[in-house]
Design an enzyme around this catalytic site. Structure first.
Site, PDB file in Angstrom:
ATOM      1  N   ASP A  31       7.458   3.363 -14.881  1.00 39.58           N
ATOM      2  CA  ASP A  31       6.829   4.499 -14.209  1.00 39.58           C
ATOM      3  C   ASP A  31       7.739   5.737 -14.316  1.00 39.58           C
ATOM      4  OD1 ASP A  31       4.959   5.793 -12.614  1.00 39.58           O
ATOM      5  OD2 ASP A  31       5.861   5.115 -10.728  1.00 39.58           O
ATOM      6  N   HIS A  32       7.160   6.892 -14.597  1.00 37.91           N
ATOM      7  CA  HIS A  32       7.899   8.158 -14.624  1.00 37.91           C
ATOM      8  C   HIS A  32       9.200   8.103 -15.414  1.00 37.91           C
ATOM      9  CE1 HIS A  32       5.267  10.358 -11.951  1.00 37.91           C
ATOM     10  NE2 HIS A  32       5.201   9.300 -11.172  1.00 37.91           N
TER      11      HIS A  32
ATOM     12  N   ASP B 243       2.555   3.507  -4.351  1.00 38.49           N
ATOM     13  CA  ASP B 243       3.903   3.113  -3.946  1.00 38.49           C
ATOM     14  C   ASP B 243       4.067   3.332  -2.442  1.00 38.49           C
ATOM     15  OD1 ASP B 243       6.550   2.570  -3.617  1.00 38.49           O
ATOM     16  OD2 ASP B 243       7.298   3.928  -5.149  1.00 38.49           O
ATOM     17  N   THR B 244       3.776   4.550  -1.990  1.00 40.17           N
ATOM     18  CA  THR B 244       3.995   4.892  -0.577  1.00 40.17           C
ATOM     19  C   THR B 244       3.302   3.907   0.379  1.00 40.17           C
ATOM     20  OG1 THR B 244       4.313   7.213  -1.116  1.00 40.17           O
ATOM     21  CG2 THR B 244       3.592   6.715   1.128  1.00 40.17           C
TER      22      THR B 244
ATOM     23  N   GLY C 272       4.451  10.516  -2.233  1.00 40.74           N
ATOM     24  CA  GLY C 272       4.999  10.425  -0.890  1.00 40.74           C
ATOM     25  C   GLY C 272       3.940  10.395   0.196  1.00 40.74           C
TER      26      GLY C 272
ATOM     27  N   ASP D 254       7.300  10.918 -18.743  1.00 42.18           N
ATOM     28  CA  ASP D 254       6.898  11.986 -17.830  1.00 42.18           C
ATOM     29  C   ASP D 254       7.564  13.294 -18.264  1.00 42.18           C
ATOM     30  OD1 ASP D 254       6.471  13.770 -15.817  1.00 42.18           O
ATOM     31  OD2 ASP D 254       7.237  12.499 -14.203  1.00 42.18           O
TER      32      ASP D 254
ATOM     33  N   GLY E 137       0.237   9.548  -7.098  1.00 38.98           N
ATOM     34  CA  GLY E 137       0.242  10.105  -5.745  1.00 38.98           C
ATOM     35  C   GLY E 137      -1.043   9.781  -5.002  1.00 38.98           C
ATOM     36  N   ALA E 138      -1.518   8.551  -5.188  1.00 33.55           N
ATOM     37  CA  ALA E 138      -2.866   8.219  -4.707  1.00 33.55           C
ATOM     38  C   ALA E 138      -2.876   7.414  -3.410  1.00 33.55           C
ATOM     39  CB  ALA E 138      -3.604   7.454  -5.797  1.00 33.55           C
ATOM     40  N   SER E 139      -1.710   7.189  -2.803  1.00 36.51           N
ATOM     41  CA  SER E 139      -1.682   6.354  -1.593  1.00 36.51           C
ATOM     42  C   SER E 139      -2.578   6.917  -0.496  1.00 36.51           C
ATOM     43  CB  SER E 139      -0.243   6.234  -1.062  1.00 36.51           C
ATOM     44  OG  SER E 139       0.439   5.209  -1.749  1.00 36.51           O
TER      45      SER E 139
HETATM   46  P1  13P Z   1       2.237   7.454  -3.898  1.00 36.12           P
HETATM   47  O1  13P Z   1       3.509   8.082  -3.449  1.00 36.12           O
HETATM   48  O2  13P Z   1       1.042   8.201  -3.403  1.00 36.12           O
HETATM   49  O3  13P Z   1       2.135   5.999  -3.549  1.00 36.12           O
HETATM   50  O4  13P Z   1       2.188   7.557  -5.494  1.00 36.12           O
HETATM   51  C1  13P Z   1       2.919   6.638  -6.263  1.00 36.12           C
HETATM   52  C2  13P Z   1       2.961   7.001  -7.697  1.00 36.12           C
HETATM   53  O5  13P Z   1       2.329   7.924  -8.171  1.00 36.12           O
HETATM   54  C3  13P Z   1       3.837   6.198  -8.559  1.00 36.12           C
HETATM   55  O6  13P Z   1       3.871   6.665  -9.868  1.00 36.12           O
HETATM   56  O1  G3H Z   2       5.886   8.076  -8.407  1.00 35.43           O
HETATM   57  C1  G3H Z   2       6.950   7.809  -7.873  1.00 35.43           C
HETATM   58  C2  G3H Z   2       7.207   6.457  -7.396  1.00 35.43           C
HETATM   59  O2  G3H Z   2       6.715   6.307  -6.105  1.00 35.43           O
HETATM   60  C3  G3H Z   2       8.633   6.101  -7.525  1.00 35.43           C
HETATM   61  O3  G3H Z   2       9.418   6.628  -6.533  1.00 35.43           O
HETATM   62  O4  G3H Z   2      11.520   7.297  -7.713  1.00 35.43           O
HETATM   63  O5  G3H Z   2      11.486   6.782  -5.248  1.00 35.43           O
HETATM   64  O6  G3H Z   2      11.225   4.949  -6.917  1.00 35.43           O
HETATM   65  P1  G3H Z   2      11.022   6.407  -6.631  1.00 35.43           P
HETATM   66 ZN    ZN Z   3       3.736   8.855  -9.871  1.00 33.90          ZN
END
Ligand code: 13P
Ligand code: G3H
Ligand code: ZN
Length: 304
Positions: free
Chosen positions: A81-82, A252-253, A178, A103, A208-210
């Site tokens: 991821d990223h 993630d959040t 977040g 990214d 960012g879909a949480s």
């Molecule tokens: P959230 O912070 O909304 O869960 O997004 C996570 C995300 O985009 C991980 O790549």
């Molecule tokens: O999109 C971001 C993820 O939630 C990862 O976050 O860099 O704190 O692990 P992190």
């Molecule tokens: Zn992300």
């Protein structure tokens, strides 16, 4: 064996549903996510950010994902991821990830194209698919942060995908990373998403879909958390985004909040219990519960 992320997402695109990408940082989170996917017979993507790799190490996290994949029948992919650091991306490609994200959203368009092309070239040789990003997703987590949201330009998105050959595209339509996603009214540019969907043929990704579930936030606060002003993407907005063409949804959040609430509850209600298995065990159950809810929302039940 991991399933190819491309195979999972192209099937989702044909079936008009989304597959959950869930960030993992430790064994309990990975197990909670996988148990939920197995129970609901859903495909699932386990993802590690550069921050997760700094915390736990790529080899440890890969072992967790590989062990899960060897024990389940559902399609399970392992994703970076990223990825911003090209050395980390190279290591992930050599280590057998199913897919990597490059990214380059913080870069100028031409530089984003150039570096995405470079990553696609390397990944393609090993049959690994690549997610890229155009526009910026706001908010901040550990190693991923952006102050402003710049919506993805649909015409530029078409050009970007054609020139880079990326397999999936992360789009910016108003979400943020977040727990503090919206200050006033929650608002996603579904019109931009529709326009991108018309122009771009590959699976689209929503970061960012949480949802930042008020129930979980309340539970965490009941046991001592202090989370004023947190706000997530509503279920109805997510359903609409899936209808408008999103096939991969990053979460993630929500996992962090569920984990936190579980741990806080044990520590607060059982002050004499210091067994980590009891403390982390409830957190793992909380992860499973929220992931089950998300999978149902995404429409991927029995698609595995
Ligand atoms: P959230 O912070 O909304 O869960 O997004 C996570 C995300 O985009 C991980 O790549
Ligand atoms: O999109 C971001 C993820 O939630 C990862 O976050 O860099 O704190 O692990 P992190
Ligand atoms: Zn992300």
């Amino acid at each position: 064996m991991f399933t190819s992320t491309k195979t999972i997402l192209e099937k989702a695109q044909r079936g008009r549903y989304a597959v959950g990408h869930f960030n993992i940082n430790n064994m309990e989170i990975a197990q909670g996510v996988v148990s939920a996917a197995v129970k609901l017979k859903s495909p699932v993507i386990l993802a590690t950010s550069e921050g997760a790799l700094q915390y736990a190490g790529m080899e440890y996290l890969k072992c967790l994902a590989e062990t899960a994949a060897s024990q389940v029948k559902i399609p399970l992919a392992f994703h970076l991821d990223h990825g911003r650091n090209l050395e980390v991306i190279d290591r992930a490609i050599r280590n057998g990830y199913s897919s990597v994200m490059f990214d380059g959203s913080h870069l100028e368009f031409e530089e984003n194209v150039r570096l995405t092309q470079k990553v696609v070239g390397k990944a393609e040789r090993r049959g690994i698919s690549v997610e890229a990003e155009l526009g910026t997703i706001g908010g901040a987590e550990d190693t991923v942060s952006e102050r402003n949201i710049i919506y993805t330009n649909p015409t530029k998105a078409k050009e970007f995908v054609e020139r880079t050959g990326c397999d999936f595209l992360a789009v910016a339509i108003g979400t943020s990373h977040g727990a503090y996603k919206f200050k006033g009214r929650a608002y996603l540019r579904q019109d931009i998403l529709q326009e991108i969907r018309r122009k771009v043929k590959i699976p689209l990704v929503l970061h960012g879909a949480s949802g930042v579930s008020p129930t979980i936030v309340k539970e965490a606060e009941r046991y001592g958390a202090n989370l004023p002003g947190v706000y997530g993407v509503s279920n109805s907005q997510l359903r609409l985004a899936i209808k408008n063409g999103i096939n991969k949804i990053n979460t993630d959040t929500d996992l962090r909040l569920a984990f936190d609430a579980g741990i806080r509850k044990v520590l607060k209600t059982k002050p004499a219990d210091f067994d980590p298995r009891h403390i982390l065990g409830l957190a793992r159950e909380s992860i499973q519960k929220i992931v089950e809810e998300r999978i149902k929302l995404f429409g991927s039940v029995k698609k595995g």
